[in-house]
Design a protein around this motif. Structure first.
Motif, short mmCIF file in Angstrom:
data_model
loop_
_atom_site.label_atom_id
_atom_site.label_comp_id
_atom_site.label_asym_id
_atom_site.label_seq_id
_atom_site.Cartn_x
_atom_site.Cartn_y
_atom_site.Cartn_z
N LYS A 64 -22.76 31.72 72.84
CA LYS A 64 -22.41 32.95 73.56
C LYS A 64 -23.53 33.97 73.47
O LYS A 64 -24.11 34.20 72.42
N GLY A 65 -23.83 34.56 74.62
CA GLY A 65 -24.89 35.56 74.67
C GLY A 65 -26.27 34.97 74.85
O GLY A 65 -27.23 35.70 75.12
N ARG A 66 -26.40 33.65 74.71
CA ARG A 66 -27.71 33.01 74.87
C ARG A 66 -27.74 32.05 76.05
O ARG A 66 -28.78 31.86 76.68
N PHE A 67 -26.61 31.43 76.35
CA PHE A 67 -26.53 30.46 77.45
C PHE A 67 -25.69 31.04 78.58
O PHE A 67 -24.73 31.78 78.34
N THR A 68 -26.05 30.67 79.80
CA THR A 68 -25.29 31.09 80.97
C THR A 68 -25.09 29.90 81.89
O THR A 68 -26.06 29.23 82.25
N ILE A 69 -23.84 29.66 82.25
CA ILE A 69 -23.53 28.57 83.17
C ILE A 69 -23.21 29.16 84.54
O ILE A 69 -22.59 30.21 84.65
N SER A 70 -23.67 28.47 85.57
CA SER A 70 -23.42 28.94 86.94
C SER A 70 -23.34 27.72 87.85
O SER A 70 -23.80 26.64 87.49
N ARG A 71 -22.75 27.92 89.00
CA ARG A 71 -22.65 26.80 89.93
C ARG A 71 -22.89 27.27 91.35
O ARG A 71 -22.65 28.43 91.69
N ASP A 72 -23.33 26.34 92.16
CA ASP A 72 -23.52 26.57 93.59
C ASP A 72 -22.84 25.41 94.30
O ASP A 72 -23.40 24.32 94.42
N ASN A 73 -21.63 25.64 94.75
CA ASN A 73 -20.87 24.55 95.39
C ASN A 73 -21.49 24.10 96.71
O ASN A 73 -21.30 22.96 97.12
N ALA A 74 -22.22 24.97 97.35
CA ALA A 74 -22.89 24.57 98.59
C ALA A 74 -23.99 23.55 98.31
O ALA A 74 -24.27 22.69 99.15
N LYS A 75 -24.60 23.66 97.15
CA LYS A 75 -25.67 22.74 96.77
C LYS A 75 -25.19 21.64 95.84
O LYS A 75 -25.97 20.77 95.45
N ASN A 76 -23.92 21.71 95.44
CA ASN A 76 -23.36 20.73 94.49
C ASN A 76 -24.13 20.70 93.18
O ASN A 76 -24.45 19.62 92.65
N THR A 77 -24.42 21.85 92.66
CA THR A 77 -25.15 21.91 91.40
C THR A 77 -24.48 22.89 90.42
O THR A 77 -23.85 23.86 90.83
N VAL A 78 -24.64 22.59 89.16
CA VAL A 78 -24.24 23.49 88.09
C VAL A 78 -25.42 23.60 87.13
O VAL A 78 -25.95 22.58 86.68
#
Length: 125
Positions: A64-78
């Motif tokens: 927590k505070g060091r890692f960030t998760i994100s996704r782009d469903n249009a590109k099918n990536t996380v």
């Protein structure tokens, strides 16, 4: 769903890496995606997850505070942006997908249906 993790490598302690999980196959946007890591000789450990609609994310206390998760469903990536890396973060990192997982289910790898092949992260001290 087929998952391909990439972005691992060798980094010094305190450095950053960005992992990416690319998906193909079924409707990716219906799946929660989690990142897990497995150090040599140890079990899979939950790192972070994001729900199917990006409405919620969850992190292990250790990141927590060091890692960030994100996704782009249009590109099918996380993606998993990792900063302030520590030597204890050295492991093979896996991404996994599970259909419409609820908050309480995100941290348990047994709830995920599909797994990628893993990407190695080595953090030197």
């Amino acid at each position: 769903v087929q998952l391909q993790a990439s972005g691992g490598g060798l980094v010094q302690a305190g450095g950053s890496l960005r992992l990416s999980c690319a998906a193909s196959g079924r409707t990716f946007s219906n799946y929660a995606v989690g990142w897990f890591r497995q150090a040599l000789g140890k079990e899979h450990v939950f790192v972070a997850a994001i729900k199917w609609n990006s409405a919620a994310t969850r992190y292990a206390d250790s990141v927590k505070g060091r890692f960030t998760i994100s996704r782009d469903n249009a590109k099918n990536t996380v993606d998993l942006q990792m900063t302030s890396l520590r030597p204890d973060g050295s492991a093979v990192y896996y991404c996994a997908a599970g259909i419409r997982l609820i908050w309480s289910s995100l941290i348990d790898g047994n709830n995920y249906n599909y797994w990628g092949q893993g990407t190695l992260v080595t953090v030197s001290s």
